[in-house]
Enzyme design. Structure first.
Site, mmCIF file in Angstrom:
data_model
loop_
_atom_site.group_PDB
_atom_site.id
_atom_site.type_symbol
_atom_site.label_atom_id
_atom_site.label_comp_id
_atom_site.label_asym_id
_atom_site.label_seq_id
_atom_site.Cartn_x
_atom_site.Cartn_y
_atom_site.Cartn_z
ATOM 1 N N GLY A 8 -5.535 5.296 7.661
ATOM 2 C CA GLY A 8 -6.152 3.923 7.522
ATOM 3 C C GLY A 8 -6.611 3.024 8.754
ATOM 4 O O GLY A 8 -6.624 1.733 8.633
ATOM 5 N N ASP A 34 -8.627 8.202 9.027
ATOM 6 C CA ASP A 34 -9.117 7.591 7.848
ATOM 7 C C ASP A 34 -9.691 8.512 7.184
ATOM 8 O O ASP A 34 -10.156 9.446 7.434
ATOM 9 C CB ASP A 34 -9.911 6.281 8.420
ATOM 10 C CG ASP A 34 -9.866 5.064 7.277
ATOM 11 O OD1 ASP A 34 -9.476 4.211 7.444
ATOM 12 O OD2 ASP A 34 -10.642 5.446 6.244
ATOM 13 N N ARG A 36 -12.534 7.583 5.837
ATOM 14 C CA ARG A 36 -13.898 7.408 6.275
ATOM 15 C C ARG A 36 -14.241 7.523 7.690
ATOM 16 O O ARG A 36 -13.370 7.391 8.488
ATOM 17 C CB ARG A 36 -14.430 5.637 5.964
ATOM 18 C CG ARG A 36 -14.196 5.198 4.438
ATOM 19 C CD ARG A 36 -14.385 3.928 4.462
ATOM 20 N NE ARG A 36 -13.583 3.173 4.987
ATOM 21 C CZ ARG A 36 -13.917 1.971 5.548
ATOM 22 N NH1 ARG A 36 -15.019 1.444 5.677
ATOM 23 N NH2 ARG A 36 -12.779 1.040 6.151
ATOM 24 N N TYR A 141 -0.875 -3.469 -7.207
ATOM 25 C CA TYR A 141 -0.776 -3.499 -5.507
ATOM 26 C C TYR A 141 0.837 -3.852 -5.309
ATOM 27 O O TYR A 141 1.512 -2.877 -4.244
ATOM 28 C CB TYR A 141 -1.611 -4.473 -5.124
ATOM 29 C CG TYR A 141 -1.550 -4.542 -3.591
ATOM 30 C CD1 TYR A 141 -1.913 -3.660 -2.804
ATOM 31 C CD2 TYR A 141 -1.336 -5.813 -3.138
ATOM 32 C CE1 TYR A 141 -2.042 -3.864 -1.447
ATOM 33 C CE2 TYR A 141 -1.157 -5.954 -1.910
ATOM 34 C CZ TYR A 141 -1.373 -4.939 -0.836
ATOM 35 O OH TYR A 141 -1.463 -5.359 0.585
ATOM 36 N N LYS A 145 4.102 -1.622 -3.594
ATOM 37 C CA LYS A 145 4.465 -1.988 -2.634
ATOM 38 C C LYS A 145 6.090 -2.035 -2.755
ATOM 39 O O LYS A 145 6.826 -1.536 -1.495
ATOM 40 C CB LYS A 145 4.152 -3.442 -2.118
ATOM 41 C CG LYS A 145 2.612 -3.519 -1.392
ATOM 42 C CD LYS A 145 2.414 -2.683 -0.278
ATOM 43 C CE LYS A 145 1.088 -2.861 0.392
ATOM 44 N NZ LYS A 145 0.550 -1.741 1.146
HETATM 45 P P1 NAD Z 1 -8.073 -2.471 4.495
HETATM 46 O O1 NAD Z 1 -8.677 -2.336 3.101
HETATM 47 O O2 NAD Z 1 -8.712 -3.359 5.511
HETATM 48 O O3 NAD Z 1 -8.362 -0.893 5.242
HETATM 49 C C1 NAD Z 1 -7.528 0.162 4.582
HETATM 50 C C2 NAD Z 1 -8.143 1.472 5.016
HETATM 51 O O4 NAD Z 1 -7.522 2.453 4.279
HETATM 52 C C3 NAD Z 1 -9.682 1.618 4.999
HETATM 53 O O5 NAD Z 1 -10.192 1.736 6.072
HETATM 54 C C4 NAD Z 1 -9.918 2.653 4.001
HETATM 55 O O6 NAD Z 1 -10.948 3.538 4.281
HETATM 56 C C5 NAD Z 1 -8.525 3.415 4.106
HETATM 57 N N1 NAD Z 1 -8.105 4.270 3.189
HETATM 58 C C6 NAD Z 1 -8.215 3.982 1.746
HETATM 59 N N2 NAD Z 1 -8.041 4.820 0.954
HETATM 60 C C7 NAD Z 1 -7.621 5.849 1.554
HETATM 61 C C8 NAD Z 1 -7.178 7.271 1.415
HETATM 62 N N3 NAD Z 1 -6.886 7.801 0.052
HETATM 63 N N4 NAD Z 1 -6.691 8.147 2.918
HETATM 64 C C9 NAD Z 1 -6.994 7.579 4.151
HETATM 65 N N5 NAD Z 1 -7.406 6.403 4.166
HETATM 66 C C10 NAD Z 1 -7.818 5.521 3.244
HETATM 67 O O7 NAD Z 1 -6.729 -2.777 4.857
HETATM 68 P P2 NAD Z 1 -5.770 -3.396 5.836
HETATM 69 O O8 NAD Z 1 -5.927 -5.153 5.612
HETATM 70 O O9 NAD Z 1 -6.037 -2.972 7.317
HETATM 71 O O10 NAD Z 1 -4.278 -3.094 5.377
HETATM 72 C C11 NAD Z 1 -3.630 -2.069 5.867
HETATM 73 C C12 NAD Z 1 -2.305 -2.024 5.221
HETATM 74 O O11 NAD Z 1 -1.523 -3.287 5.514
HETATM 75 C C13 NAD Z 1 -2.615 -1.900 3.686
HETATM 76 O O12 NAD Z 1 -1.380 -1.066 3.045
HETATM 77 C C14 NAD Z 1 -2.158 -3.194 3.218
HETATM 78 O O13 NAD Z 1 -1.739 -3.268 1.800
HETATM 79 C C15 NAD Z 1 -1.326 -3.711 4.157
HETATM 80 N N6 NAD Z 1 -1.143 -5.366 4.090
HETATM 81 C C16 NAD Z 1 -2.453 -5.960 4.505
HETATM 82 C C17 NAD Z 1 -2.511 -7.370 4.659
HETATM 83 C C18 NAD Z 1 -3.633 -8.004 4.971
HETATM 84 O O14 NAD Z 1 -3.666 -9.126 4.847
HETATM 85 N N7 NAD Z 1 -4.709 -7.527 5.744
HETATM 86 C C19 NAD Z 1 -1.414 -7.933 4.044
HETATM 87 C C20 NAD Z 1 -0.063 -7.262 3.566
HETATM 88 C C21 NAD Z 1 -0.238 -5.993 3.450
HETATM 89 N N1 SER Z 2 -3.936 -9.830 2.051
HETATM 90 C C1 SER Z 2 -3.258 -8.833 1.079
HETATM 91 C C2 SER Z 2 -3.964 -8.931 -0.281
HETATM 92 O O1 SER Z 2 -4.554 -10.224 -0.400
HETATM 93 C C3 SER Z 2 -1.713 -9.273 0.996
HETATM 94 O O2 SER Z 2 -1.362 -8.072 0.563
HETATM 95 O O3 SER Z 2 -4.018 -7.978 -0.807
#
Ligand code: NAD
Ligand code: SER
Length: 317
Positions: A8, A34, A36, A141, A145
């Site tokens: 990802g 990824d 994509r 979601y 988690k």
């Molecule tokens: P994002 O949505 O920006 O990016 C997720 C990436 O995963 C994307 O580039 C997408 O193309 C890729 N993806 C989706 N399905 C896929 C698949 N089947 N195979 C491979 N790649 C795939 O998310 P993020 O904000 O970068 O978050 C990354 C991780 O951190 C996630 O697990 C998210 O739940 C966790 N997280 C993020 C936040 C936040 O605020 N950004 C907070 C808590 C947890």
């Molecule tokens: N930033 C994330 C969301 O809002 C928290 O896991 O989904």
């Protein structure tokens, strides 16, 4: 950590974590993946491969060929997008995490798992939410988690895999836009402040959630993964946060830089309900005592930096 496979990698966290890891461990030692295609910056700065994390054969093949000792499993569907398509969210978030752990079990790689404040639910104590507490989330979601946290603990206990995780709060950053979460408003507000001087929030006034600036999140990932395992009482996953804030507080801080900035509200019932089911503030004492978590940015310093960076970014585009 010496050789790291990141899933990802094109998302909000990955586009910053990959360059950060490449600076620390060497460009050639961080394989970004990824489902994509990569941006030219990602592709040109080190190895990149297409990988859908649900494809166990391709995953194991890449992991073995790259000889990775660590998987940073970022691939996922975020909370709001997940509520719009629960089946996809389960498939990517739960099946994808199980696949990542199975591949890691085959090669012995360590695993970083990004959990979330979404792992808590409406009956979790909402203020200073303890590290160990009731977890009955109300979103697909959040359910995925909690599943990921438990699976990571299980793979550690049963197979001795070095699994470690963080419960990220909403992450605020300027390199990539957030990917369909509930906390995204706290990023969009800065873009609209710079481009329009006003913002219409889908999250209601007075709704507190935990947040953190991306540089602190990147540092926390590496600190946790490099921590002495004998100090880790917990593993999956640590509460971390830098601030507990609501929309009016961000608006007030933005007004110190853009006095005419105004905020209005058109509340989205779906995301508001999700936000209300999450904690107002987390107790991060376990992360502080077990591996020295110590975020540097508060709301004031983050706002000053976000406005400067977003201004520069929008001026370039
Ligand atoms: P994002 O949505 O920006 O990016 C997720 C990436 O995963 C994307 O580039 C997408 O193309 C890729 N993806 C989706 N399905 C896929 C698949 N089947 N195979 C491979 N790649 C795939 O998310 P993020 O904000 O970068 O978050 C990354 C991780 O951190 C996630 O697990 C998210 O739940 C966790 N997280 C993020 C936040 C936040 O605020 N950004 C907070 C808590 C947890
Ligand atoms: N930033 C994330 C969301 O809002 C928290 O896991 O989904």
């Amino acid at each position: 950590m010496k050789r790291i496979l990141v899933t990802g990698a094109n998302g909000q966290i990955g586009v910053e974590l990959v360059p950060y890891l490449r600076r620390l461990y060497g460009d050639a030692n961080v394989l970004a993946t990824d489902c994509r295609a990569a941006s030219p910056e990602m592709r040109d700065s080190g190895p990149f491969d297409l990988l859908d994390v649900r494809d166990g054969k391709a995953f194991l093949d890449l992991l073995s060929r790259f000889k990775a000792d660590t998987v940073m499993h970022l691939a996922g569907i975020l909370s709001a997008t997940g509520e719009a398509n629960p089946q996809l969210a389960w498939d990517v978030n739960a099946t994808g995490t199980f696949t990542a752990l199975e591949c890691a079990r085959s090669t012995g790689a360590a695993v970083f798992f990004p959990s979330s404040i979404a792992a808590f639910g409406p009956n979790t104590p909402p203020r200073m939410t303890p590290q160990d507490t009731l977890q009955r989330p109300a979103t697909i979601y959040g359910i995925a988690k909690v599943t990921g946290e438990l699976l990571c603990d299980y793979y550690h206990l049963k197979y001795g895999l070095d699994t470690r995780g963080l419960r990220f709060p909403g992450l605020i950053s300027y390199v990539a836009l957030p990917g369909g979460g509930t906390t995204d408003y706290a990023v969009h507000i800065y873009y609209d402040a710079v481009s329009k001087g006003s913002y219409t929030s889908y999250i209601a006034k007075g709704t507190f959630m935990d947040m953190m600036y991306m540089p602190d999140a990147l540092e926390a990932v590496v600190q946790l993964m490099e921590a002495d395992p004998s100090r880790l009482v917990h593993r999956n996953a640590f509460n971390i946060s830098a601030m507990s804030i609501e929309p009016e507080q961000i608006a007030l801080e933005i007004r110190k830089h853009i006095p005419e900035f105004s905020i209005s509200y058109e509340v989205d019932p779906v995301r508001q309900k999700i936000a209300e089911s999450w904690p107002d503030s987390l107790d991060c004492s376990a992360a502080r005592s077990e591996w020295g978590f110590s975020p540097k940015y508060d709301l004031a310093s983050m706002t000053a930096d976000m406005l400067k960076r977003v201004r520069e970014k929008l001026a370039r585009s």
